[in-house]
Motif scaffolding. Structure first.
Motif, PDB file in Angstrom:
ATOM      1  N   UNK B 288     -36.117 100.127   9.944  1.00 38.11           N
ATOM      2  CA  UNK B 288     -36.708  98.187   9.644  1.00 38.11           C
ATOM      3  C   UNK B 288     -36.568  97.404   8.806  1.00 38.11           C
ATOM      4  N   UNK B 289     -36.435  96.089   9.390  1.00 38.71           N
ATOM      5  CA  UNK B 289     -36.163  94.674   8.587  1.00 38.71           C
ATOM      6  C   UNK B 289     -34.504  95.250   7.898  1.00 38.71           C
ATOM      7  N   UNK B 290     -34.271  94.371   7.248  1.00 38.06           N
ATOM      8  CA  UNK B 290     -33.241  94.435   6.634  1.00 38.06           C
ATOM      9  C   UNK B 290     -32.610  95.107   5.634  1.00 38.06           C
ATOM     10  N   UNK B 291     -31.514  95.370   5.328  1.00 33.95           N
ATOM     11  CA  UNK B 291     -31.121  95.903   3.577  1.00 33.95           C
ATOM     12  C   UNK B 291     -30.982  95.160   2.843  1.00 33.95           C
ATOM     13  N   UNK B 292     -31.810  95.471   1.583  1.00 33.50           N
ATOM     14  CA  UNK B 292     -31.988  95.442   0.624  1.00 33.50           C
ATOM     15  C   UNK B 292     -31.710  95.872  -0.346  1.00 33.50           C
ATOM     16  N   UNK B 293     -31.054  94.859  -1.735  1.00 35.83           N
ATOM     17  CA  UNK B 293     -30.664  95.621  -2.574  1.00 35.83           C
ATOM     18  C   UNK B 293     -31.632  96.745  -3.649  1.00 35.83           C
ATOM     19  N   UNK B 294     -31.361  97.643  -3.929  1.00 34.98           N
ATOM     20  CA  UNK B 294     -31.979  98.415  -4.065  1.00 34.98           C
ATOM     21  C   UNK B 294     -31.527  99.988  -4.266  1.00 34.98           C
ATOM     22  N   UNK B 295     -31.778 100.472  -5.964  1.00 32.34           N
ATOM     23  CA  UNK B 295     -31.567 101.562  -6.426  1.00 32.34           C
ATOM     24  C   UNK B 295     -31.883 102.651  -5.935  1.00 32.34           C
ATOM     25  N   UNK B 296     -33.633 102.582  -5.583  1.00 36.72           N
ATOM     26  CA  UNK B 296     -33.611 103.495  -4.711  1.00 36.72           C
ATOM     27  C   UNK B 296     -32.970 104.321  -3.670  1.00 36.72           C
ATOM     28  N   UNK B 297     -32.751 102.837  -3.027  1.00 39.14           N
ATOM     29  CA  UNK B 297     -32.215 103.524  -1.951  1.00 39.14           C
ATOM     30  C   UNK B 297     -30.843 104.227  -1.141  1.00 39.14           C
ATOM     31  N   UNK B 298     -30.012 103.602  -2.922  1.00 41.40           N
ATOM     32  CA  UNK B 298     -29.209 104.061  -3.251  1.00 41.40           C
ATOM     33  C   UNK B 298     -29.173 105.491  -3.739  1.00 41.40           C
ATOM     34  N   UNK B 299     -29.812 105.542  -4.122  1.00 40.26           N
ATOM     35  CA  UNK B 299     -30.497 107.128  -4.137  1.00 40.26           C
ATOM     36  C   UNK B 299     -30.857 108.232  -3.452  1.00 40.26           C
ATOM     37  N   UNK B 300     -31.291 107.508  -2.956  1.00 42.74           N
ATOM     38  CA  UNK B 300     -32.108 108.943  -1.864  1.00 42.74           C
ATOM     39  C   UNK B 300     -30.532 108.911  -0.648  1.00 42.74           C
ATOM     40  N   UNK B 301     -29.933 107.784  -0.867  1.00 41.25           N
ATOM     41  CA  UNK B 301     -28.721 108.169   0.680  1.00 41.25           C
ATOM     42  C   UNK B 301     -27.496 109.086  -0.514  1.00 41.25           C
TER      43      UNK B 301
END
Lengths: 333, 655
Positions: B288-301
């Motif tokens: 959904x939406x656009x990619x936003x800078x976010x540390x948790x997104x990085x960690x989840x990845x």
């Protein structure tokens, strides 16, 4: 950053002072927060500070969240227990190394005290209920039997009657005669008790200060109570001190209430705030090594002492500190 | 009142005219709604493999970007997660180690917010850490005493990362650790708390529930454990709870926007629901939406977690409106717990009854009101589908009583009566202001049924901010103060009607100027972008209330038809002696609500004792069950915390 630095620089304040008495006690201040801190959950300067002979304050022990008090084992001066929001932390070597002795269940410890007659028994007041330890503070258990509400933040182990403990709760004062195994309510108003103190000069004299219900005295070691200093009857009183040298000397303080002193056992009280930078007082203590010396901690405006029962005050350092307790512990035992 | 779009308007003029531009936005939003339908239907047809492939593409994009952030020529750039990505992939390893040495040189100060980035490097980057880095890591765990903090998310992060850090040093004695406990003792303490927390969450309900801001902290804790815990039992439980929390988000979201009531939300995110960590996660999880800078997104990845495909199908399936009911709890109350509190073990809490009506084009969701959470509660909200970029949208409507008091602070925190408000406001600067937007109140009671909501207020004399505030976003169109007393507005493809019981006045949001002046501290940056152009309807009546009725625009031939329908709805209300209302909703349901009394639906009192932990077409969980059954058409996913097992299966075809 500038404000934080200023806190440390000002730790050294209070160097000019009246001649220091010969100390047989070490003087510690428990500082939960400082003016520089912006968030209650991330400590910057929280810790125990030790006042040196030169008047300088230095951090003693770990810097952890919400440090509120310190207690020494009556059997071993190397054994200290530190109360904090993170739990109870113990040193067995006079502060060289520390170990957290509580698990996740223990948080928000506001007060801690050894049983003066039995160093295996230790009591703590937490905002989630009172705790007791039967092994000198290594392990802890909730001691809630008989309480209607668990919130408490002040606890006193009777120095004259073994096994007797007084607890200040959200619902008034509770007493235990069996080392906190169970509690019964004292004849005390329904009020949140913010600090209890027992007189070293007369152990039957116990005092309590409350949130919005003023100050109270008991002449029978906490069984029955009567109000004192009616001018602060609706004040939020956080600070309380009874002189170890003279049972007639006592002091109370609170938010907007300033420092109030009685020299006649609570019959008459005088405002002794003049000379302090603020009327918001959180901690008071009589210095056991200097008869008549009264220490006061304001809310983030510094610590001060008076050698004339508050008639005049001197800078004692710790500017910016939001202190929870002053603790005088024997230098050697 | 703004005029409707005329067929004779020149498109160029419309673009130049802000009023007309808004009308275009409405059209765009309606078109986006149609596109969203297609996207949802398309996703419903996607195979598991296709959903997984798309997720992995987004994951790769995140990790590629993380690696690119580390540059040997500029060691001032790159955070812990960027370093972890390099070390995990074995790319730019020397630069990553150099950057790691630089960022770990000073003593940490961030407590559990230091622990999880550090553990992320330790776990994801383990095979490429050099001796120097390992030595520094060990030294920091020995010498830096991180605070456990004082919130549920703090503890989840603290104990998950303490567990993993201790796991990395098996057999290490107390001298190796900041807190004087051995690795085994630290793991035991952490494990005990985590098991307790999982048990409470899956039986009584989460305390810091459904927060668009703090969802990410739970994702941090759980993806770390599910990714790297050696113990298969704990690893699996963490994975299941991560599925559980992502389901909790998916089922109350609309294209990534977290709808309904929230335990905690910040001033920016309550206005701009697209700029939340939840929205950032919604991109990685579901696209959904656009990619936003976010540390948790990085960690989840980095963690390797991939959501079960059924969650994306649920997140996208808005073909039919549904009701989601959930049971949560307040943060533990240490004092002033109140007669409504219940004991769970030796702690006291109050049940939180969540209700969300999820439509294709909007979500209206609420809790019953009261002091359900400290500081940042959002008791109810409406969000709608929008065609604006997530970073620009302010697609929300909500109300509150701006309460601030030591009663609230001392209920939930261990501080002192006279300083707690100050302490709170040092980090949450808006807390003690009359124009605040997040916050619960003990003088508010809310009841919702379907797409209608009634809020009642009985504010005692002397209350610090004796106001009722209703927020009108700049994204609302065609706002009309009708002579009937209703105020109508259009939020994208949703029509809303708001009927205040007492007159108010229009004020700009932030009327005290806290944010405009730049004095809001760390919660205020960017205010000129997200915080301007809105207004509030503010009433000073102590006994007050309002009705909100929402409907999809598609159900009416015109906006005027909606207004006419609402005007015709039977509504009786009084504010004295106690606020009270009887309202017949658009679907014919009769609501009777009186302050201090149980609400009634069609003359029958609502039975809150039977409120489920989760209940909707997509999920079922009974109180105390430790189980959540997730279903979507022919699919079923059972998260069973009793047996520590998850089951995926196909359901028999439904009639």
């Amino acid at each position: 950053m500038i404000r934080r630095l200023s806190f440390f620089l000002l730790l050294a304040a209070g160097l000019r002072a009246a001649p220091e008495p010969v100390s047989t006690h070490r003087f510690y201040a428990a500082v939960g927060m400082t003016k520089a801190q912006k968030n209650t959950s991330t400590p910057l300067d929280s810790g125990i500070y030790l006042r040196g002979e030169d008047g300088k304050w230095t951090l003693f022990g770990p810097r952890i969240l919400g440090v509120t008090s310190l207690a020494m084992s009556p059997a071993d001066s190397q054994v200290l227990l530190l109360a904090s929001a993170d739990g109870i932390v113990r040193t067995n070597d006079g502060g060289k190394s520390w170990r957290k002795v509580t698990g996740w269940e223990v948080a928000d410890v506001r007060s801690i005290v050894f049983d003066p007659r039995d160093p295996r028994k230790v009591y703590a007041a937490t905002t989630w209920g009172p705790l007791r330890s039967e092994d000198g503070g290594d392990t802890w258990a909730l001691a809630e039997k008989g309480l209607t509400k668990l919130y408490c933040q002040t606890i006193v182990a009777d120095t004259a009657r073994p096994g007797r403990v007084l607890l200040g709760t959200e619902d008034g004062v509770y007493l235990s005669t069996n080392r906190a195994a169970s509690w019964r309510r004292a004849r005390f108003p329904t009020a949140s008790v913010l600090r209890l103190a027992q007189s070293a000069a007369d152990p039957k004299l116990v005092a309590a200060v409350t949130q919005g219900h003023g100050a109270w005295l008991s002449r029978d070691a906490g069984r029955s109570w009567s109000a004192t200093d009616l001018s602060t009857a609706t004040a939020n009183l956080y600070a309380l001190a009874l002189s170890p040298h003279d049972a007639a000397q006592m002091a109370i303080g609170g938010w907007g209430a300033g420092v109030r002193v009685s020299a006649d056992g609570g019959q008459n009280w005088s405002d002794r705030t003049a000379g302090l930078p603020a009327r918001n007082i959180f901690v008071l203590a009589f210095d056991p090594d200097a008869k008549g010396r009264l220490w006061a901690s304001t809310f983030e405006e510094g610590t001060f002492y008076s050698d004339d029962l508050g008639a005049t005050w001197h800078d004692g350092g710790l500017y910016g500190a939001y202190a929870s307790d002053f603790v005088f512990l024997p230098a050697r035992r | 009142m703004l005029g409707p779009l005329s067929s004779g308007d020149n498109p160029l003029n419309m673009l130049l005219n802000p009023v007309k531009r808004r009308s275009i936005m409405v059209l765009m939003t309606l078109l986006m709604g149609v596109q969203g339908t297609l996207a949802g239907a398309e996703a419903g047809r996607l195979s598991d493999a296709e959903i997984a492939r798309r997720f992995q593409d987004r994951r790769r994009e995140v990790l590629d970007s993380s690696v690119a952030a580390v540059n040997a020529a500029d060691l001032a750039k790159g955070g812990y997660f960027d370093v972890a990505a390099c070390l995990q992939r074995g790319e730019r390893v020397d630069a990553a180690l150099a950057r790691f040495a630089k960022i770990t040189a000073p003593m940490p100060t961030e407590n559990m917010f230091w622990m999880f980035p550090m553990v992320s490097v330790m776990m994801a980057g383990d095979r490429n850490l050099d001796a120097r880095a390992r030595a520094r890591i060990a030294e920091l765990w020995r010498t830096y005493w991180p605070s456990r903090g004082d919130t549920e998310n703090h503890w989840a992060m603290y104990y998950s990362t303490l567990y993993l850090a201790a796991q990395s040093y098996p057999g290490a004695g107390p001298e190796k650790w900041f807190n004087g406990k051995s690795s085994a003792e630290n793991m035991a303490e952490a494990r005990s708390y985590l098991e307790h927390w999982i048990s409470i969450t899956t039986s009584i309900g989460q305390g810091e529930y459904d927060s668009p801001n703090y969802l990410e902290e739970y994702v941090v804790a759980l993806c770390l454990l599910s990714g790297w815990a050696d113990d298969p039992g704990l690893k699996h439980r963490a994975h299941m709870l991560l599925d559980y929390m992502i389901y909790d988000y998916a089922v109350e979201s609309l294209e990534g926007y977290y709808g309904g009531a929230h335990s905690r939300v910040y001033p920016k995110q309550i206005i701009a629901p697209g700029q939340t960590p939840a929205m950032a996660l919604g991109w990685l999880l579901f696209g959904f939406g656009e990619r936003q800078a976010n540390g948790t997104v990085q960690l989840l990845a980095l963690s390797g977690y991939a959501p079960p495909p059924i969650l994306e199908r649920i997140a996208r399936d808005r073909d039919r409106p549904y009701v989601e009911r959930e049971l949560k709890r307040t943060r533990w109350r240490m004092r002033n717990a109140g007669p409504e509190s219940i004991a769970i073990g030796d702690k006291r809490t109050v049940p939180v009854y969540k209700y969300s009506y999820v439509d294709h084009d909007f979500i209206l969701g609420s809790t019953q009101g009261g002091l359900l959470q400290p500081i940042q509660q959002q008791t109810w909200s409406l969000i709608w589908r929008t065609g604006l970029p997530a970073t620009k949208a302010a697609n929300t409507f909500f109300g509150l009583q701006p309460y601030s008091s030591p009663v609230e602070g001392t209920m939930y925190f261990g501080g002192d009566w006279d300083t707690l408000t100050d302490m709170i406001a040092r980090s949450k600067r808006d807390y003690d202001t009359p124009d605040k937007l997040p916050g619960g109140s003990p003088f508010e009671q809310v009841f919702q049924q379907g797409a209608a909501l009634v809020a009642l207020y009985d504010i005692p004399e002397g209350t610090r901010f004796p106001l009722v505030t209703v927020f009108f976003s700049r994204d609302l169109n065609n706002t009309d103060e009708d002579a009937s007393g209703w105020i109508f507005a259009q939020g994208g493809p949703a029509y809303l009607a708001y009927r205040p019981f007492a007159a108010g006045e229009w004020k700009p949001n932030d009327w005290t100027g806290l944010f405009r002046s730049g004095d809001a501290g760390w919660v205020g940056p960017g205010f000129s972008e997200w915080g301007t152009g809105h207004r509030c309807y503010v009433s000073g009546a102590l006994r007050n209330g309002y009705v909100v009725q929402v409907a999809p625009a598609r159900n009416f031939p015109s906006y005027e038809a909606f207004k006419s329908a609402v005007r015709a709805l039977p509504l009786k209300f009084a504010t004295s002696p106690a606020p009270e209302a009887t309202f017949t909703t658009l679907d014919g349901t009769v609501l009777h609500v009186k302050y201090g009394a149980p609400p009634q639906v069609n003359k029958r009192p609502v039975d809150f004792s039977a409120w489920p932990l989760f209940e909707s077409p997509f999920g079922h969980a009974k109180r105390g069950s430790h189980q959540l059954e997730i279903v979507h058409r022919g699919e079923r996913l059972l998260l069973d915390f009793q047996r520590n097992a998850s089951e995926q299966s196909a359901l028999p075809a439904q009639p």
